[in-house]
Design a protein around this motif. Structure first.
Motif, PDB file in Angstrom:
ATOM      1  N   VAL A 123      13.146   5.922  13.404  1.00  0.00           N
ATOM      2  CA  VAL A 123      12.462   4.659  13.394  1.00  0.00           C
ATOM      3  C   VAL A 123      10.967   5.266  14.617  1.00  0.00           C
ATOM      4  O   VAL A 123      11.080   6.393  15.164  1.00  0.00           O
ATOM      5  CB  VAL A 123      12.804   3.843  13.965  1.00  0.00           C
ATOM      6  N   VAL A 124       9.574   5.874  13.614  1.00  0.00           N
ATOM      7  CA  VAL A 124       7.977   6.281  14.702  1.00  0.00           C
ATOM      8  C   VAL A 124       7.774   4.855  15.226  1.00  0.00           C
ATOM      9  O   VAL A 124       8.117   3.973  14.984  1.00  0.00           O
ATOM     10  CB  VAL A 124       7.790   7.072  13.308  1.00  0.00           C
ATOM     11  N   ARG A 125       6.746   4.296  15.475  1.00  0.00           N
ATOM     12  CA  ARG A 125       5.875   3.452  16.158  1.00  0.00           C
ATOM     13  C   ARG A 125       4.545   3.112  15.224  1.00  0.00           C
ATOM     14  O   ARG A 125       4.206   4.214  15.977  1.00  0.00           O
ATOM     15  CB  ARG A 125       5.242   3.637  17.639  1.00  0.00           C
ATOM     16  N   PRO A 126       4.689   2.345  14.347  1.00  0.00           N
ATOM     17  CA  PRO A 126       3.094   2.083  13.248  1.00  0.00           C
ATOM     18  C   PRO A 126       2.436   1.651  14.074  1.00  0.00           C
ATOM     19  O   PRO A 126       2.287   0.127  14.788  1.00  0.00           O
ATOM     20  CB  PRO A 126       3.791   2.597  12.237  1.00  0.00           C
ATOM     21  N   PHE A 127       1.241   1.410  14.126  1.00  0.00           N
ATOM     22  CA  PHE A 127      -0.182   0.872  15.017  1.00  0.00           C
ATOM     23  C   PHE A 127      -0.381   0.106  13.069  1.00  0.00           C
ATOM     24  O   PHE A 127      -1.660   1.379  13.228  1.00  0.00           O
ATOM     25  CB  PHE A 127      -1.062   1.418  16.190  1.00  0.00           C
ATOM     26  N   PRO A 128      -0.397  -0.656  12.201  1.00  0.00           N
ATOM     27  CA  PRO A 128      -0.646  -0.756  11.199  1.00  0.00           C
ATOM     28  C   PRO A 128      -2.389  -0.413  10.937  1.00  0.00           C
ATOM     29  O   PRO A 128      -2.920  -1.134  11.996  1.00  0.00           O
ATOM     30  CB  PRO A 128      -0.358  -1.913  10.799  1.00  0.00           C
ATOM     31  N   GLY A 129      -2.715   0.197  10.354  1.00  0.00           N
ATOM     32  CA  GLY A 129      -4.368   0.223   9.915  1.00  0.00           C
ATOM     33  C   GLY A 129      -4.775   1.795  11.166  1.00  0.00           C
ATOM     34  O   GLY A 129      -5.884   1.729  10.257  1.00  0.00           O
ATOM     35  N   GLU A 130      -4.139   1.949  11.477  1.00  0.00           N
ATOM     36  CA  GLU A 130      -4.343   3.123  12.411  1.00  0.00           C
ATOM     37  C   GLU A 130      -3.778   4.383  12.273  1.00  0.00           C
ATOM     38  O   GLU A 130      -3.895   5.611  11.759  1.00  0.00           O
ATOM     39  CB  GLU A 130      -4.964   2.687  13.449  1.00  0.00           C
ATOM     40  N   GLY A 131      -2.533   4.205  13.049  1.00  0.00           N
ATOM     41  CA  GLY A 131      -1.845   5.786  12.813  1.00  0.00           C
ATOM     42  C   GLY A 131      -0.179   5.138  13.171  1.00  0.00           C
ATOM     43  O   GLY A 131      -0.275   4.062  13.836  1.00  0.00           O
ATOM     44  N   VAL A 132       0.670   6.237  14.000  1.00  0.00           N
ATOM     45  CA  VAL A 132       1.504   6.763  14.393  1.00  0.00           C
ATOM     46  C   VAL A 132       2.174   7.545  15.320  1.00  0.00           C
ATOM     47  O   VAL A 132       1.089   8.738  15.422  1.00  0.00           O
ATOM     48  CB  VAL A 132       3.073   6.884  13.202  1.00  0.00           C
ATOM     49  N   ARG A 133       2.271   6.999  16.147  1.00  0.00           N
ATOM     50  CA  ARG A 133       3.291   7.842  17.558  1.00  0.00           C
ATOM     51  C   ARG A 133       4.209   7.795  17.078  1.00  0.00           C
ATOM     52  O   ARG A 133       5.335   7.434  17.069  1.00  0.00           O
ATOM     53  CB  ARG A 133       2.694   6.700  18.455  1.00  0.00           C
ATOM     54  N   VAL A 134       4.959   8.825  17.647  1.00  0.00           N
ATOM     55  CA  VAL A 134       5.889   9.758  17.368  1.00  0.00           C
ATOM     56  C   VAL A 134       6.432  10.446  18.268  1.00  0.00           C
ATOM     57  O   VAL A 134       6.117  11.138  18.549  1.00  0.00           O
ATOM     58  CB  VAL A 134       6.528  10.484  15.892  1.00  0.00           C
ATOM     59  N   THR A 135       7.548   9.729  19.200  1.00  0.00           N
ATOM     60  CA  THR A 135       8.396  10.720  20.584  1.00  0.00           C
ATOM     61  C   THR A 135       8.904  11.967  20.013  1.00  0.00           C
ATOM     62  O   THR A 135       9.519  12.220  18.908  1.00  0.00           O
ATOM     63  CB  THR A 135       9.268   9.584  20.606  1.00  0.00           C
TER      64      THR A 135
END
Length: 359
Positions: A326-338
């Protein structure tokens, strides 16, 4: 019965709710949570013992002054106890900073995209948010931030490293920026990911604050120290600011368990440095792996990486979840992945490789 409802502040109408990282699905195919910048390691040596001992006194209020923790922090970082204030994670201290400095008619400046709590806590305080776009390289545009200062500006957040991009502001540019900011405007260096920095040109905020009364530094035990579930953070600032923070803090907000665990964590620094070093090595492996696959990724000094995917963000997050992370999406922008366990990082890199080939 009356159909009217209690009157609430109109300022709350358009304030978004903070979105935590999505957890791994219980009983589902998802095995790894890389959405919340958590430390994958268990508590440091001595922490569980301290927590269990504190648990025996749950019927009592904690030490409201956080005396033991404050003294430990003062000794560890070489600052006066009167320059420290604690709170429920660094975000709790950040909210106290806003309560102490900003209200209706005031302005708060921060880079954007940055920590998503900034606009929320700013608007809760009644102040006006002034987001300043990052540079094309995903870094704080300090020149633009300095130009955004007005006579209504009360506080400026500089997240360093920045969440979610992982990028940093280096010493010369930060000092040039601070020289331009009026001395009555508080500049908050949010250093939640300080322990992961390996760039020698990134200044330690605690050295910057010492001769600048309008600089405060935020730190947390949630990331490198692995105490995310206990909610304990702190600020280091000159006495007038630190005193205001202690005045606006929620009484008894930091539990005794959290205080004792934080002290034990500070005393296990050798083990901490080893764990952080392992995560930094994994960060380098993931970063270089992404570059090797052809991705454009900003250099990160935090415990996560940032992929700007635009309209493909949600699709990519779904592909990751299907693969088992599971990653952290910011819709329309990108994803942050720990950066997590090696196996989790491998699954992520396998997903990025397959996703890129399908583009």
């Amino acid at each position: 019965m009356s159909e009217t409802t209690p009157k609430l502040r109109a300022a709350l109408d358009d304030i978004p709710t903070y979105k935590p990282g999505k957890p791994a699905a219980a009983g589902g195919p998802v095995a790894f949570k890389l959405s919340s910048n958590e430390n994958p390691y268990p508590p440091l040596p001595g922490v569980m013992e301290s927590a269990l001992a504190a648990a025996a006194s749950f019927n009592r209020y904690p030490d409201m002054a956080c005396t033991g923790l404050m003294n430990e922090l003062a000794e560890r970082f070489g600052v006066p106890v009167s320059h420290i204030a604690t709170g429920t994670g660094s975000v709790g201290v950040a909210q106290s900073l806003l309560q102490a400095t900003s209200g209706p008619g005031d302005e708060v400046i921060y880079g954007w995209r940055s920590f998503e709590a900034y606009p929320i806590i700013t608007r809760i305080s009644g102040a006006t948010a002034v987001p300043v776009p990052l540079t094309p390289g995903e870094v704080h545009d300090l020149d633009a931030m300095a130009e955004a200062v007005t006579d209504r500006t009360r506080l400026i957040f500089v997240c360093n490293p920045n969440n979610p991009t992982g990028t940093v502001v280096r010493r010369a540019e930060l000092e040039r920026f601070l020289d331009r900011v009026p001395s009555d405007v508080l500049v908050v260096l949010d250093e939640a990911y300080r322990e992961f920095i390996r760039d020698a040109e990134v200044p330690d905020g605690l050295e910057v604050y010492r001769d600048r009364p309008n600089v405060a530094v935020l730190r947390t035990f949630s990331k490198a120290y692995g105490l995310a579930g206990l909610r304990v953070g702190f600020a280091v600032a000159h006495e007038p600011v630190a005193a205001a923070l202690r005045k606006t803090a929620v009484p008894f907000g930091v539990s005794q368990l959290a205080q004792d665990a934080a002290v034990a964590s500070l005393r296990a620094e050798d083990e901490l440095l080893g764990r952080v070093g392992s995560l930094v090595s994994e960060r380098t492996r993931v970063y270089e792996g992404l570059l090797g696959q052809g991705w454009t990724v900003p250099e990160t000094q935090a415990n996560f990486v940032w992929l700007r995917l635009g309209e493909r963000t949600v699709d990519f997050a779904a592909a990751c979840e299907k693969a088992g992370v599971v990653v952290r999406p910011f819709p329309g922008e990108g994803v942050r992945v720990t950066i997590g366990e090696t196996e989790a990082n491998d699954l992520f890199l396998q997903t990025t490789e397959a996703f890129r080939k399908a583009l």
